[in-house]
Motif scaffolding. Structure first.
Motif, mmCIF file in Angstrom:
data_model
loop_
_atom_site.group_PDB
_atom_site.id
_atom_site.type_symbol
_atom_site.label_atom_id
_atom_site.label_comp_id
_atom_site.label_asym_id
_atom_site.label_seq_id
_atom_site.Cartn_x
_atom_site.Cartn_y
_atom_site.Cartn_z
ATOM 1 N N PRO A 24 -40.755 41.000 29.719
ATOM 2 C CA PRO A 24 -40.665 40.932 31.182
ATOM 3 C C PRO A 24 -42.029 40.805 31.851
ATOM 4 O O PRO A 24 -43.032 41.352 31.381
ATOM 5 C CB PRO A 24 -39.990 42.255 31.559
ATOM 6 C CG PRO A 24 -39.277 42.700 30.316
ATOM 7 C CD PRO A 24 -40.147 42.235 29.187
ATOM 8 N N THR A 25 -42.024 40.088 32.965
ATOM 9 C CA THR A 25 -43.237 39.941 33.787
ATOM 10 C C THR A 25 -42.851 40.073 35.260
ATOM 11 O O THR A 25 -43.235 39.256 36.090
ATOM 12 C CB THR A 25 -43.902 38.585 33.536
ATOM 13 O OG1 THR A 25 -42.899 37.554 33.567
ATOM 14 C CG2 THR A 25 -44.610 38.535 32.190
ATOM 15 N N ASP A 26 -42.093 41.101 35.575
ATOM 16 C CA ASP A 26 -41.615 41.284 36.943
ATOM 17 C C ASP A 26 -42.780 41.507 37.901
ATOM 18 O O ASP A 26 -43.657 42.335 37.662
ATOM 19 C CB ASP A 26 -40.681 42.491 37.020
ATOM 20 C CG ASP A 26 -39.394 42.286 36.242
ATOM 21 O OD1 ASP A 26 -39.203 41.195 35.675
ATOM 22 O OD2 ASP A 26 -38.581 43.229 36.205
ATOM 23 N N THR A 27 -42.741 40.774 39.010
ATOM 24 C CA THR A 27 -43.738 40.940 40.061
ATOM 25 C C THR A 27 -43.018 41.068 41.388
ATOM 26 O O THR A 27 -42.466 40.075 41.877
ATOM 27 C CB THR A 27 -44.696 39.737 40.073
ATOM 28 O OG1 THR A 27 -45.324 39.629 38.798
ATOM 29 C CG2 THR A 27 -45.761 39.897 41.146
ATOM 30 N N PRO A 28 -43.009 42.268 42.030
ATOM 31 C CA PRO A 28 -43.630 43.486 41.520
ATOM 32 C C PRO A 28 -42.874 44.037 40.301
ATOM 33 O O PRO A 28 -41.744 43.652 40.098
ATOM 34 C CB PRO A 28 -43.519 44.440 42.720
ATOM 35 C CG PRO A 28 -42.298 43.956 43.466
ATOM 36 C CD PRO A 28 -42.291 42.460 43.293
ATOM 37 N N VAL A 29 -43.591 44.815 39.476
ATOM 38 C CA VAL A 29 -44.828 45.532 39.709
ATOM 39 C C VAL A 29 -46.063 44.694 39.415
ATOM 40 O O VAL A 29 -47.166 45.046 39.832
ATOM 41 C CB VAL A 29 -44.862 46.818 38.860
ATOM 42 C CG1 VAL A 29 -43.798 47.797 39.339
ATOM 43 C CG2 VAL A 29 -44.670 46.529 37.384
ATOM 44 N N PRO A 41 -50.144 42.195 29.570
ATOM 45 C CA PRO A 41 -49.531 42.254 28.230
ATOM 46 C C PRO A 41 -48.840 40.959 27.822
ATOM 47 O O PRO A 41 -48.932 40.538 26.668
ATOM 48 C CB PRO A 41 -48.541 43.421 28.358
ATOM 49 C CG PRO A 41 -49.123 44.299 29.413
ATOM 50 C CD PRO A 41 -49.717 43.343 30.402
ATOM 51 N N HIS A 42 -48.164 40.307 28.756
ATOM 52 C CA HIS A 42 -47.518 39.036 28.425
ATOM 53 C C HIS A 42 -48.564 37.972 28.117
ATOM 54 O O HIS A 42 -48.387 37.161 27.188
ATOM 55 C CB HIS A 42 -46.630 38.572 29.576
ATOM 56 C CG HIS A 42 -45.750 37.403 29.234
ATOM 57 N ND1 HIS A 42 -46.200 36.103 29.254
ATOM 58 C CD2 HIS A 42 -44.440 37.345 28.840
ATOM 59 C CE1 HIS A 42 -45.217 35.294 28.900
ATOM 60 N NE2 HIS A 42 -44.140 36.018 28.645
ATOM 61 N N ALA A 43 -49.642 37.960 28.893
ATOM 62 C CA ALA A 43 -50.705 36.989 28.636
ATOM 63 C C ALA A 43 -51.293 37.176 27.245
ATOM 64 O O ALA A 43 -51.553 36.201 26.529
ATOM 65 C CB ALA A 43 -51.803 37.112 29.699
ATOM 66 N N GLY A 78 -46.405 32.529 34.585
ATOM 67 C CA GLY A 78 -45.579 33.416 33.781
ATOM 68 C C GLY A 78 -44.994 34.583 34.537
ATOM 69 O O GLY A 78 -44.124 35.285 34.012
ATOM 70 N N ASP A 79 -45.442 34.846 35.757
ATOM 71 C CA ASP A 79 -44.887 35.957 36.529
ATOM 72 C C ASP A 79 -43.551 35.537 37.133
ATOM 73 O O ASP A 79 -43.302 34.356 37.388
ATOM 74 C CB ASP A 79 -45.859 36.401 37.617
ATOM 75 C CG ASP A 79 -46.248 35.271 38.574
ATOM 76 O OD1 ASP A 79 -46.605 34.183 38.073
ATOM 77 O OD2 ASP A 79 -46.206 35.471 39.793
ATOM 78 N N VAL A 80 -42.677 36.523 37.363
ATOM 79 C CA VAL A 80 -41.331 36.242 37.864
ATOM 80 C C VAL A 80 -40.938 37.300 38.890
ATOM 81 O O VAL A 80 -41.515 38.392 38.924
ATOM 82 C CB VAL A 80 -40.291 36.245 36.719
ATOM 83 C CG1 VAL A 80 -40.635 35.210 35.668
ATOM 84 C CG2 VAL A 80 -40.169 37.625 36.079
ATOM 85 N N VAL A 81 -39.939 36.960 39.704
ATOM 86 C CA VAL A 81 -39.352 37.990 40.555
ATOM 87 C C VAL A 81 -38.435 38.857 39.687
ATOM 88 O O VAL A 81 -37.912 38.404 38.677
ATOM 89 C CB VAL A 81 -38.558 37.376 41.718
ATOM 90 C CG1 VAL A 81 -39.471 36.591 42.634
ATOM 91 C CG2 VAL A 81 -37.424 36.498 41.214
ATOM 92 N N PRO A 82 -38.235 40.120 40.046
ATOM 93 C CA PRO A 82 -37.318 40.975 39.274
ATOM 94 C C PRO A 82 -35.926 40.369 39.210
ATOM 95 O O PRO A 82 -35.524 39.601 40.099
ATOM 96 C CB PRO A 82 -37.332 42.296 40.047
ATOM 97 C CG PRO A 82 -38.652 42.305 40.763
ATOM 98 C CD PRO A 82 -38.904 40.870 41.134
ATOM 99 N N PRO A 83 -35.157 40.715 38.179
ATOM 100 C CA PRO A 83 -33.854 40.060 37.973
ATOM 101 C C PRO A 83 -32.875 40.224 39.130
ATOM 102 O O PRO A 83 -32.143 39.296 39.467
ATOM 103 C CB PRO A 83 -33.325 40.733 36.704
ATOM 104 C CG PRO A 83 -34.528 41.247 36.006
ATOM 105 C CD PRO A 83 -35.501 41.617 37.082
ATOM 106 N N ASP A 89 -49.710 34.834 38.840
ATOM 107 C CA ASP A 89 -49.525 35.448 40.168
ATOM 108 C C ASP A 89 -48.903 34.486 41.170
ATOM 109 O O ASP A 89 -49.065 34.662 42.374
ATOM 110 C CB ASP A 89 -50.852 35.977 40.704
ATOM 111 C CG ASP A 89 -51.689 34.886 41.371
ATOM 112 O OD1 ASP A 89 -51.693 33.749 40.851
ATOM 113 O OD2 ASP A 89 -52.298 35.159 42.409
ATOM 114 N N GLU A 90 -48.148 33.513 40.713
ATOM 115 C CA GLU A 90 -47.547 32.547 41.626
ATOM 116 C C GLU A 90 -46.624 33.220 42.636
ATOM 117 O O GLU A 90 -46.549 32.801 43.798
ATOM 118 C CB GLU A 90 -46.779 31.498 40.816
ATOM 119 C CG GLU A 90 -46.380 30.251 41.620
ATOM 120 C CD GLU A 90 -45.020 30.369 42.288
ATOM 121 O OE1 GLU A 90 -44.693 29.498 43.114
ATOM 122 O OE2 GLU A 90 -44.282 31.336 41.999
#
Length: 405
Positions: free
Chosen positions: A27-32, A37-39, A93-98, A156-157
């Motif tokens: 996961p790469t949820d943004t936020p937080v 770690p994913h990178a 690679g960042d995403v909104v939470p599910p 950080d898109e």
């Protein structure tokens, strides 16, 4: 030579799918926004392919100021000759939470009937895969090439891109000649909307609900402001863009919090708005109008306004024509149908490259539309055949643009 590229992609497609599954399952949820770690995991996978990976960690103070925990951006530089174009391939690679409503594990990367489900399968970890395997295919044929290719994998898109491509460009860590950024496989996007996001805090005076006259209702004040904003939004439908694929400006209020309890007159209400700007609009004038409308709608309350994001729209630039021509040609050959040139109502990191003088287009492994992809909704998905064919198109495009003669 194009046929050899296609054969390599087909031969290694199961590896590409497994690569994407590995990316989706972390996961790469943004936020937080704890994306380092994913990178690091991605860098390890790329190094397993023989790529040298630069890890560029954004200073913690800058990351915290943007409401995130960690950002490490990756650059892979593949130099084929000292002269020639440098073509960058960027995906985030960042995403909104599910969110709610999923019928499958949002980080399971499950495959059903040729479709992979999971957050970021379509936007845009899929293009970590398509771009990486396109470069691997390109290098597999052993043809002489000019110039170089760079992979830019950023994180950080979802909060505007300033710590991703914006930071890499400001720090002069890259200055490519052309850019392909993550997108969809059935069109070549050359222009996009801008976006203004603001936080509006309405201050009243908290009081007991049994004696409301002793307080000032911040929610009523917020309602008056919201009504004024929605009236403004109705007028936007009369403003039309001349860019294909983009219709008119619009405004959305996507988050509201306030009050303390049912039996208390709310003393504070905060909401966040999103104003999409067509390429023809002046962002300074747009923000000034929003501030004026909010200020004029206040009655008995005070308001604090804070800009959260100002992403400028991107008009099409003639310098991107080599990319447009090559991608259109090969999409027609690989998909069997033309790829129209269009704009998109989204805002993207491509604008940051454009502002730095780098012409770019948006093209990648996604489906025909944002709606079809389920991006930012439950059950985001990717048709694996689109991934396969988009990888071929990108590999073919790179091959054509990096010819030595």
């Amino acid at each position: 030579m194009h046929h050899l590229l296609d054969v390599w992609v087909d031969t290694h497609f199961d590896d590409e799918v497994r690569f994407l599954q590995t990316l989706v399952r972390v996961p790469t949820d943004t936020p937080v926004g704890n994306n380092a770690p994913h990178a690091e995991m991605t860098a390890g996978l790329l190094e397993g392919f023989g790529f040298e990976v630069e890890r560029h960690a954004v200073p913690e103070a800058e990351v915290r100021a943007h409401g995130m925990v960690s950002v490490t951006n990756l650059i892979v530089r593949r130099r084929y000759a000292p002269v020639g174009r440098t073509i960058a391939l960027n995906a985030h690679g960042d995403v909104v939470p599910p969110g709610e409503g999923w019928t499958r594990d949002p980080y399971g990367a499950e495959i059903e009937n040729g479709v992979m489900f999971g957050r970021a399968t379509a936007v845009s970890k899929s293009d970590f895969a398509s771009f990486t395997f396109a470069v691997r295919a390109l290098e597999s044929v052993g043809a002489p090439l000019a110039g170089s290719v760079e992979l830019h994998f950023t994180y950080d898109e979802e909060v505007g891109g300033e710590l991703g491509p914006g930071w890499l460009l400001r720090e002069r860590l890259t200055q490519p000649d052309l850019l392909i950024a993550a997108g969809f496989a059935y069109e070549v996007v050359t222009a996009h909307n801008g976006c203004l996001q603001m936080e509006v805090t309405v201050h009243g005076k908290q009081a007991h609900a049994a004696i409301p006259e002793t307080g000032v209702d911040a929610l009523q004040g917020a309602v008056a402001i919201l009504n004024a904003l929605y009236a403004l939004n109705n007028g936007y439908r009369q403003v039309r863009s001349q860019v294909s694929g983009i219709n008119h400006p619009y405004l959305n209020v996507g988050h509201i919090v306030g009050g303390t309890n049912t039996n208390v007159v709310p003393g504070k209400v905060t909401f966040k708005l999103d104003r999409r700007m067509i390429p023809e609009e002046d962002p300074v004038a747009v923000e000034a109008e929003i501030r004026r409308v909010i200020t004029s709608a206040t009655d008995g309350v005070t308001v604090d306004l804070r800009r959260l994001l100002l992403a400028k729209a991107m008009p099409s630039t003639p310098g991107n024509q080599p990319l447009v021509d090559a991608i259109q040609k090969h999409t027609g050959l690989v998909f069997g149908q033309p790829a129209p040139v269009t704009g998109t109502p989204l805002y993207t990191d491509v604008r940051l490259y454009a502002e730095a003088g780098v012409p770019g287009v948006i093209y990648g492994a996604g489906p025909r539309t944002v709606l079809e992809s389920h991006a930012k909704r439950a059950d985001e998905r990717l048709h694996l055949e689109d991934l396969r064919r988009a990888t071929k198109v990108v590999a073919r495009t790179l091959y054509d643009l990096l010819q030595t003669t």
